[in-house]
Design a protein around this motif. Structure first.
Motif, PDB file in Angstrom:
ATOM      1  N   VAL A  74     -27.008  -3.491   0.170  1.00 33.64           N
ATOM      2  CA  VAL A  74     -26.478  -3.907   1.468  1.00 33.64           C
ATOM      3  C   VAL A  74     -25.852  -5.292   1.430  1.00 33.64           C
ATOM      4  CG1 VAL A  74     -28.022  -2.444   2.794  1.00 33.64           C
ATOM      5  CG2 VAL A  74     -28.733  -4.774   2.215  1.00 33.64           C
ATOM      6  N   GLY A  75     -26.066  -6.035   0.360  1.00 30.01           N
ATOM      7  CA  GLY A  75     -25.498  -7.383   0.303  1.00 30.01           C
ATOM      8  C   GLY A  75     -25.236  -7.843  -1.114  1.00 30.01           C
ATOM      9  N   VAL A  76     -24.075  -8.461  -1.322  1.00 29.91           N
ATOM     10  CA  VAL A  76     -23.709  -9.058  -2.608  1.00 29.91           C
ATOM     11  C   VAL A  76     -23.212 -10.465  -2.308  1.00 29.91           C
ATOM     12  CG1 VAL A  76     -22.201  -8.952  -4.614  1.00 29.91           C
ATOM     13  CG2 VAL A  76     -23.044  -6.832  -3.594  1.00 29.91           C
ATOM     14  N   ALA A  77     -23.832 -11.448  -2.948  1.00 34.16           N
ATOM     15  CA  ALA A  77     -23.410 -12.834  -2.752  1.00 34.16           C
ATOM     16  C   ALA A  77     -23.290 -13.509  -4.114  1.00 34.16           C
ATOM     17  CB  ALA A  77     -24.428 -13.578  -1.890  1.00 34.16           C
ATOM     18  N   GLY A  78     -22.178 -14.187  -4.319  1.00 32.82           N
ATOM     19  CA  GLY A  78     -21.995 -14.934  -5.557  1.00 32.82           C
ATOM     20  C   GLY A  78     -22.859 -16.182  -5.548  1.00 32.82           C
ATOM     21  N   THR A  79     -23.420 -16.517  -6.687  1.00 33.66           N
ATOM     22  CA  THR A  79     -24.198 -17.752  -6.821  1.00 33.66           C
ATOM     23  C   THR A  79     -23.364 -18.772  -7.584  1.00 33.66           C
ATOM     24  OG1 THR A  79     -25.215 -17.120  -8.915  1.00 33.66           O
ATOM     25  CG2 THR A  79     -26.336 -16.406  -6.894  1.00 33.66           C
ATOM     26  N   ASN A  80     -23.849 -19.970  -7.724  1.00 34.60           N
ATOM     27  CA  ASN A  80     -23.150 -21.002  -8.487  1.00 34.60           C
ATOM     28  C   ASN A  80     -23.486 -20.946  -9.972  1.00 34.60           C
ATOM     29  OD1 ASN A  80     -21.859 -22.053  -6.248  1.00 34.60           O
ATOM     30  ND2 ASN A  80     -23.571 -23.394  -5.753  1.00 34.60           N
ATOM     31  N   PRO A 101     -20.247  -7.576 -10.391  1.00 32.43           N
ATOM     32  CA  PRO A 101     -20.273  -7.325  -8.948  1.00 32.43           C
ATOM     33  C   PRO A 101     -20.217  -5.829  -8.642  1.00 32.43           C
ATOM     34  CG  PRO A 101     -18.088  -7.976  -9.623  1.00 32.43           C
ATOM     35  CD  PRO A 101     -18.947  -8.041 -10.847  1.00 32.43           C
ATOM     36  N   PRO A 102     -21.277  -5.265  -8.077  1.00 31.90           N
ATOM     37  CA  PRO A 102     -21.252  -3.846  -7.723  1.00 31.90           C
ATOM     38  C   PRO A 102     -20.595  -3.627  -6.356  1.00 31.90           C
ATOM     39  CG  PRO A 102     -23.378  -4.740  -7.239  1.00 31.90           C
ATOM     40  CD  PRO A 102     -22.579  -5.855  -7.832  1.00 31.90           C
ATOM     41  N   VAL A 103     -20.450  -2.369  -6.008  1.00 30.56           N
ATOM     42  CA  VAL A 103     -19.869  -1.996  -4.726  1.00 30.56           C
ATOM     43  C   VAL A 103     -20.996  -1.817  -3.709  1.00 30.56           C
ATOM     44  CG1 VAL A 103     -18.518  -0.229  -3.541  1.00 30.56           C
ATOM     45  CG2 VAL A 103     -17.956  -0.867  -5.881  1.00 30.56           C
ATOM     46  N   ILE A 104     -20.800  -2.335  -2.510  1.00 29.93           N
ATOM     47  CA  ILE A 104     -21.781  -2.145  -1.446  1.00 29.93           C
ATOM     48  C   ILE A 104     -21.990  -0.638  -1.257  1.00 29.93           C
ATOM     49  CG2 ILE A 104     -22.201  -2.448   1.041  1.00 29.93           C
ATOM     50  CD1 ILE A 104     -22.397  -5.056  -0.334  1.00 29.93           C
ATOM     51  N   GLY A 105     -23.247  -0.251  -1.076  1.00 30.60           N
ATOM     52  CA  GLY A 105     -23.561   1.158  -0.896  1.00 30.60           C
ATOM     53  C   GLY A 105     -24.140   1.804  -2.143  1.00 30.60           C
ATOM     54  N   LEU A 106     -24.185   1.059  -3.254  1.00 27.20           N
ATOM     55  CA  LEU A 106     -24.773   1.575  -4.493  1.00 27.20           C
ATOM     56  C   LEU A 106     -26.205   2.024  -4.224  1.00 27.20           C
ATOM     57  CD1 LEU A 106     -24.435   1.824  -7.627  1.00 27.20           C
ATOM     58  CD2 LEU A 106     -25.458  -0.442  -7.751  1.00 27.20           C
ATOM     59  N   ARG A 107     -26.567   3.193  -4.729  1.00 25.19           N
ATOM     60  CA  ARG A 107     -27.901   3.741  -4.469  1.00 25.19           C
ATOM     61  C   ARG A 107     -28.841   3.428  -5.616  1.00 25.19           C
ATOM     62  NH1 ARG A 107     -27.717   6.184   0.120  1.00 25.19           N
ATOM     63  NH2 ARG A 107     -25.849   7.231   0.829  1.00 25.19           N
ATOM     64  N   ALA A 108     -30.097   3.144  -5.261  1.00 31.08           N
ATOM     65  CA  ALA A 108     -31.139   2.828  -6.239  1.00 31.08           C
ATOM     66  C   ALA A 108     -32.475   3.283  -5.666  1.00 31.08           C
ATOM     67  CB  ALA A 108     -31.157   1.334  -6.529  1.00 31.08           C
ATOM     68  N   THR A 109     -33.539   3.011  -6.404  1.00 31.75           N
ATOM     69  CA  THR A 109     -34.887   3.366  -5.965  1.00 31.75           C
ATOM     70  C   THR A 109     -35.752   2.118  -5.952  1.00 31.75           C
ATOM     71  OG1 THR A 109     -34.618   5.511  -7.040  1.00 31.75           O
ATOM     72  CG2 THR A 109     -36.846   4.885  -6.408  1.00 31.75           C
ATOM     73  N   ILE A 110     -36.496   1.955  -4.872  1.00 34.17           N
ATOM     74  CA  ILE A 110     -37.425   0.836  -4.727  1.00 34.17           C
ATOM     75  C   ILE A 110     -38.842   1.378  -4.866  1.00 34.17           C
ATOM     76  CG2 ILE A 110     -38.416  -0.801  -3.078  1.00 34.17           C
ATOM     77  CD1 ILE A 110     -35.679  -1.224  -1.911  1.00 34.17           C
ATOM     78  N   ALA A 111     -39.671   0.652  -5.611  1.00 28.62           N
ATOM     79  CA  ALA A 111     -41.102   0.946  -5.678  1.00 28.62           C
ATOM     80  C   ALA A 111     -41.824  -0.206  -4.992  1.00 28.62           C
ATOM     81  CB  ALA A 111     -41.561   1.079  -7.123  1.00 28.62           C
ATOM     82  N   TYR A 112     -42.798   0.120  -4.146  1.00 24.38           N
ATOM     83  CA  TYR A 112     -43.492  -0.941  -3.418  1.00 24.38           C
ATOM     84  C   TYR A 112     -44.927  -0.536  -3.136  1.00 24.38           C
ATOM     85  CZ  TYR A 112     -43.366   1.588   0.988  1.00 24.38           C
ATOM     86  OH  TYR A 112     -43.576   2.509   1.977  1.00 24.38           O
TER      87      TYR A 112
END
Length: 182
Positions: free
Chosen positions: A103-109, A140-151
């Motif tokens: 849902v979010g991609v931000a460049g760092t320094n 840089p990936p495209v917003i909407g890329l699907r993955a799996t979260i374990a929690y």
């Protein structure tokens, strides 16, 4: 942080400790056993050089203090990284898995080998509250890329991405690179 970067950091600090502590021991030996008197004399370039037991004591304290500080730093980093690794392995093995989306991609320094590091935010709304994971990647990936979260349901803030983020992004990134070259 990638495991390879952690290894480099640890080995650099261990190399520093490996020469600083023996140097401090040698200077301490000189400080305790020397019979010479403290003296100063002119050096090249107009500077003043010092020699004698006080010089050995000061250098022993500097090298010994820095060596011990680096040894403590290596130990602290090793314990911290090991705990994170064990927690990640536990969550991947035993945690609840839910689908997530980038849902979010931000460049760092930060740059690695001239490539910008991006902060990626994956989020899942499969439950009554959002579960987020923040990862770092050099592509840089495209917003909407699907993955799996374990929690862990008891502590949803301790969520991890099941897939390796670089491997998840690399086919998409290679495709973009090939497309640009054509």
């Amino acid at each position: 942080m990638p495991r390879s970067a952690r290894k480099v950091i640890v080995w650099v600090l261990v190399a520093q400790v490996a020469w600083m502590l023996p140097a401090a021991l040698y200077l301490g030996f000189l400080w305790r056993t020397t019979d010479e008197v403290d003296r100063s004399y002119p050096c090249r370039g107009g500077a003043t050089c010092y020699s004698g037991p006080t010089t050995y004591l000061v250098l022993m304290l500097v090298f010994g203090g820095l060596g011990v500080a680096m040894a403590v730093g290596v130990g602290w980093l090793a314990v911290r990284w090991r705990r994170r690794s064990v927690e990640r392995d536990r969550l991947v093995a035993e945690g609840l898995r839910i689908p997530a989306q980038l849902v979010g991609v931000a460049g760092t320094n930060t740059r690695i080998n001239g490539r910008r590091v991006y902060r990626l935010t994956f989020e899942s709304r499969a439950l009554d509250r959002p579960v987020r994971v923040v990862e770092r990647a050099t592509a840089p990936p495209v917003i909407g890329l699907r993955a799996t979260i374990a929690y862990d349901p008891a502590a949803p803030r301790r969520a991890v991405l099941v897939e390796d983020v670089e491997e998840l992004i690399s086919p998409m990134y290679l495709h973009k690179k090939e497309w640009r070259e054509v």
